[in-house]
Scaffold this motif. Sequence first.
Motif, PDB file in Angstrom:
ATOM      1  N   LEU A  66       6.591 -27.243  -5.182  1.00 32.95           N
ATOM      2  CA  LEU A  66       5.573 -27.471  -6.202  1.00 32.95           C
ATOM      3  C   LEU A  66       6.042 -26.959  -7.564  1.00 32.95           C
ATOM      4  CD1 LEU A  66       2.647 -28.304  -6.986  1.00 32.95           C
ATOM      5  CD2 LEU A  66       2.021 -25.933  -6.505  1.00 32.95           C
ATOM      6  N   PHE A  67       6.610 -25.754  -7.582  1.00 37.78           N
ATOM      7  CA  PHE A  67       7.111 -25.197  -8.845  1.00 37.78           C
ATOM      8  C   PHE A  67       8.255 -26.032  -9.414  1.00 37.78           C
ATOM      9  CE2 PHE A  67       5.485 -20.779  -7.551  1.00 37.78           C
ATOM     10  CZ  PHE A  67       4.294 -20.983  -8.238  1.00 37.78           C
ATOM     11  N   VAL A  68       9.145 -26.494  -8.572  1.00 32.77           N
ATOM     12  CA  VAL A  68      10.252 -27.339  -9.040  1.00 32.77           C
ATOM     13  C   VAL A  68       9.703 -28.639  -9.616  1.00 32.77           C
ATOM     14  CG1 VAL A  68      12.244 -28.695  -8.296  1.00 32.77           C
ATOM     15  CG2 VAL A  68      11.992 -26.347  -7.522  1.00 32.77           C
ATOM     16  N   PHE A  69       8.722 -29.231  -8.950  1.00 32.81           N
ATOM     17  CA  PHE A  69       8.126 -30.486  -9.421  1.00 32.81           C
ATOM     18  C   PHE A  69       7.447 -30.289 -10.773  1.00 32.81           C
ATOM     19  CE2 PHE A  69       5.086 -34.006  -9.391  1.00 32.81           C
ATOM     20  CZ  PHE A  69       5.879 -35.043  -8.939  1.00 32.81           C
ATOM     21  N   VAL A  70       6.676 -29.219 -10.906  1.00 36.56           N
ATOM     22  CA  VAL A  70       5.982 -28.936 -12.172  1.00 36.56           C
ATOM     23  C   VAL A  70       7.001 -28.629 -13.277  1.00 36.56           C
ATOM     24  CG1 VAL A  70       4.443 -27.295 -13.329  1.00 36.56           C
ATOM     25  CG2 VAL A  70       3.830 -28.213 -11.101  1.00 36.56           C
ATOM     26  N   TYR A  71       8.024 -27.828 -12.948  1.00 37.13           N
ATOM     27  CA  TYR A  71       9.052 -27.518 -13.931  1.00 37.13           C
ATOM     28  C   TYR A  71       9.775 -28.785 -14.382  1.00 37.13           C
ATOM     29  CZ  TYR A  71      13.487 -26.170 -15.890  1.00 37.13           C
ATOM     30  OH  TYR A  71      14.576 -26.083 -16.713  1.00 37.13           O
ATOM     31  N   ALA A  72      10.033 -29.695 -13.461  1.00 39.19           N
ATOM     32  CA  ALA A  72      10.699 -30.951 -13.833  1.00 39.19           C
ATOM     33  C   ALA A  72       9.853 -31.734 -14.829  1.00 39.19           C
ATOM     34  CB  ALA A  72      10.973 -31.786 -12.585  1.00 39.19           C
ATOM     35  N   MET A  73       8.545 -31.779 -14.594  1.00 36.43           N
ATOM     36  CA  MET A  73       7.659 -32.477 -15.529  1.00 36.43           C
ATOM     37  C   MET A  73       7.655 -31.795 -16.899  1.00 36.43           C
ATOM     38  SD  MET A  73       6.162 -35.041 -13.851  1.00 36.43           S
ATOM     39  CE  MET A  73       4.562 -35.317 -14.539  1.00 36.43           C
ATOM     40  N   LEU A  74       7.550 -30.465 -16.901  1.00 34.91           N
ATOM     41  CA  LEU A  74       7.542 -29.729 -18.167  1.00 34.91           C
ATOM     42  C   LEU A  74       8.865 -29.865 -18.905  1.00 34.91           C
ATOM     43  CD1 LEU A  74       5.661 -26.465 -17.151  1.00 34.91           C
ATOM     44  CD2 LEU A  74       4.812 -28.344 -18.569  1.00 34.91           C
ATOM     45  N   SER A  75       9.960 -29.812 -18.180  1.00 32.08           N
ATOM     46  CA  SER A  75      11.258 -29.940 -18.843  1.00 32.08           C
ATOM     47  C   SER A  75      11.418 -31.326 -19.443  1.00 32.08           C
ATOM     48  CB  SER A  75      12.402 -29.632 -17.878  1.00 32.08           C
ATOM     49  OG  SER A  75      12.493 -30.610 -16.880  1.00 32.08           O
ATOM     50  N   GLY A  76      10.906 -32.338 -18.778  1.00 33.33           N
ATOM     51  CA  GLY A  76      10.941 -33.684 -19.340  1.00 33.33           C
ATOM     52  C   GLY A  76      10.151 -33.780 -20.637  1.00 33.33           C
ATOM     53  N   LEU A  77       8.989 -33.131 -20.669  1.00 32.36           N
ATOM     54  CA  LEU A  77       8.192 -33.122 -21.906  1.00 32.36           C
ATOM     55  C   LEU A  77       8.910 -32.385 -23.027  1.00 32.36           C
ATOM     56  CD1 LEU A  77       4.649 -32.463 -20.406  1.00 32.36           C
ATOM     57  CD2 LEU A  77       5.491 -34.591 -21.419  1.00 32.36           C
ATOM     58  N   PHE A  78       9.524 -31.248 -22.705  1.00 34.76           N
ATOM     59  CA  PHE A  78      10.275 -30.488 -23.720  1.00 34.76           C
ATOM     60  C   PHE A  78      11.458 -31.287 -24.245  1.00 34.76           C
ATOM     61  CE2 PHE A  78       8.629 -26.399 -21.698  1.00 34.76           C
ATOM     62  CZ  PHE A  78       7.682 -26.212 -22.691  1.00 34.76           C
ATOM     63  N   VAL A  79      12.210 -31.908 -23.353  1.00 33.02           N
ATOM     64  CA  VAL A  79      13.368 -32.707 -23.775  1.00 33.02           C
ATOM     65  C   VAL A  79      12.902 -33.863 -24.650  1.00 33.02           C
ATOM     66  CG1 VAL A  79      15.163 -34.266 -22.935  1.00 33.02           C
ATOM     67  CG2 VAL A  79      14.862 -32.044 -21.872  1.00 33.02           C
ATOM     68  N   GLU A  80      11.840 -34.517 -24.240  1.00 34.72           N
ATOM     69  CA  GLU A  80      11.306 -35.637 -25.027  1.00 34.72           C
ATOM     70  C   GLU A  80      10.916 -35.177 -26.435  1.00 34.72           C
ATOM     71  OE1 GLU A  80      10.216 -39.651 -25.433  1.00 34.72           O
ATOM     72  OE2 GLU A  80      11.023 -38.722 -23.639  1.00 34.72           O
ATOM     73  N   TYR A  81      10.233 -34.050 -26.516  1.00 37.83           N
ATOM     74  CA  TYR A  81       9.805 -33.529 -27.809  1.00 37.83           C
ATOM     75  C   TYR A  81      11.003 -33.199 -28.690  1.00 37.83           C
ATOM     76  CZ  TYR A  81       7.916 -30.440 -31.360  1.00 37.83           C
ATOM     77  OH  TYR A  81       7.614 -29.864 -32.552  1.00 37.83           O
ATOM     78  N   PHE A  82      11.949 -32.442 -28.145  1.00 33.02           N
ATOM     79  CA  PHE A  82      13.083 -32.016 -28.960  1.00 33.02           C
ATOM     80  C   PHE A  82      13.993 -33.177 -29.328  1.00 33.02           C
ATOM     81  CE2 PHE A  82      11.987 -27.789 -27.264  1.00 33.02           C
ATOM     82  CZ  PHE A  82      11.846 -27.151 -28.483  1.00 33.02           C
ATOM     83  N   MET A  83      14.152 -34.139 -28.456  1.00 34.81           N
ATOM     84  CA  MET A  83      15.009 -35.285 -28.788  1.00 34.81           C
ATOM     85  C   MET A  83      14.363 -36.179 -29.839  1.00 34.81           C
ATOM     86  SD  MET A  83      17.855 -34.932 -27.300  1.00 34.81           S
ATOM     87  CE  MET A  83      18.608 -36.528 -27.469  1.00 34.81           C
ATOM     88  N   THR A  84      13.058 -36.318 -29.814  1.00 34.00           N
ATOM     89  CA  THR A  84      12.416 -37.168 -30.812  1.00 34.00           C
ATOM     90  C   THR A  84      12.316 -36.478 -32.166  1.00 34.00           C
ATOM     91  OG1 THR A  84      10.230 -36.457 -30.064  1.00 34.00           O
ATOM     92  CG2 THR A  84      11.077 -38.524 -29.179  1.00 34.00           C
ATOM     93  N   HIS A  85      12.222 -35.145 -32.181  1.00 33.11           N
ATOM     94  CA  HIS A  85      12.070 -34.443 -33.448  1.00 33.11           C
ATOM     95  C   HIS A  85      13.374 -33.913 -34.030  1.00 33.11           C
ATOM     96  CE1 HIS A  85       7.900 -34.528 -32.092  1.00 33.11           C
ATOM     97  NE2 HIS A  85       7.584 -34.429 -33.359  1.00 33.11           N
ATOM     98  N   PHE A  86      14.327 -33.551 -33.176  1.00 34.24           N
ATOM     99  CA  PHE A  86      15.540 -32.926 -33.667  1.00 34.24           C
ATOM    100  C   PHE A  86      16.819 -33.623 -33.238  1.00 34.24           C
ATOM    101  CE2 PHE A  86      12.396 -29.526 -32.890  1.00 34.24           C
ATOM    102  CZ  PHE A  86      12.142 -29.212 -34.212  1.00 34.24           C
ATOM    103  N   GLY A  87      16.757 -34.484 -32.246  1.00 37.52           N
ATOM    104  CA  GLY A  87      17.955 -35.122 -31.724  1.00 37.52           C
ATOM    105  C   GLY A  87      18.077 -36.555 -32.167  1.00 37.52           C
ATOM    106  N   LYS A  88      19.171 -37.175 -31.780  1.00 42.05           N
ATOM    107  CA  LYS A  88      19.369 -38.563 -32.136  1.00 42.05           C
ATOM    108  C   LYS A  88      19.178 -39.517 -30.968  1.00 42.05           C
ATOM    109  CE  LYS A  88      24.327 -38.551 -31.378  1.00 42.05           C
ATOM    110  NZ  LYS A  88      25.593 -38.948 -31.891  1.00 42.05           N
ATOM    111  N   GLY A  89      18.942 -38.978 -29.750  1.00 44.39           N
ATOM    112  CA  GLY A  89      18.858 -39.842 -28.570  1.00 44.39           C
ATOM    113  C   GLY A  89      17.463 -40.249 -28.185  1.00 44.39           C
ATOM    114  N   GLY A  90      16.458 -39.655 -28.787  1.00 47.20           N
ATOM    115  CA  GLY A  90      15.091 -39.956 -28.370  1.00 47.20           C
ATOM    116  C   GLY A  90      14.529 -41.179 -29.087  1.00 47.20           C
ATOM    117  N   GLN A  91      13.414 -41.629 -28.584  1.00 45.18           N
ATOM    118  CA  GLN A  91      12.730 -42.764 -29.188  1.00 45.18           C
ATOM    119  C   GLN A  91      11.393 -42.288 -29.706  1.00 45.18           C
ATOM    120  OE1 GLN A  91      12.457 -45.487 -26.005  1.00 45.18           O
ATOM    121  NE2 GLN A  91      14.634 -45.908 -25.949  1.00 45.18           N
ATOM    122  N   LYS A  92      11.026 -42.705 -30.901  1.00 44.37           N
ATOM    123  CA  LYS A  92       9.740 -42.292 -31.475  1.00 44.37           C
ATOM    124  C   LYS A  92       8.667 -43.287 -31.145  1.00 44.37           C
ATOM    125  CE  LYS A  92      11.430 -39.391 -35.065  1.00 44.37           C
ATOM    126  NZ  LYS A  92      11.283 -38.902 -36.371  1.00 44.37           N
TER     127      LYS A  92
END
Length: 92
Positions: A66-92
Amino acid sequence: MLIGAIWGTLMVGPAYAFFPFFREMINKGARVGVIATTIGAWAIKVPWIPFAITLLGIKYVLLLNLFVFVYAMLSGLFVEYFMTHFGKGGQK
């Protein structure tokens, strides 16, 4: 993100087989956060669960997954946020 987490949980195989697939999915328009969620949820090994329950107990194994599943979801949200605001690989 939920579909990516479920897909990651069900994936079995070596990294060298899946990372080119992830690159192709990003090239075709998949969000970076979904790919990050999938990679994070890949830590849950479904075939390992019955064996782990016999060694570690059902409560520990279910909480761990359960913790791994929740962490995976949270890490995906963090990566999405940082890539769209600070990186070049995300999509806005």
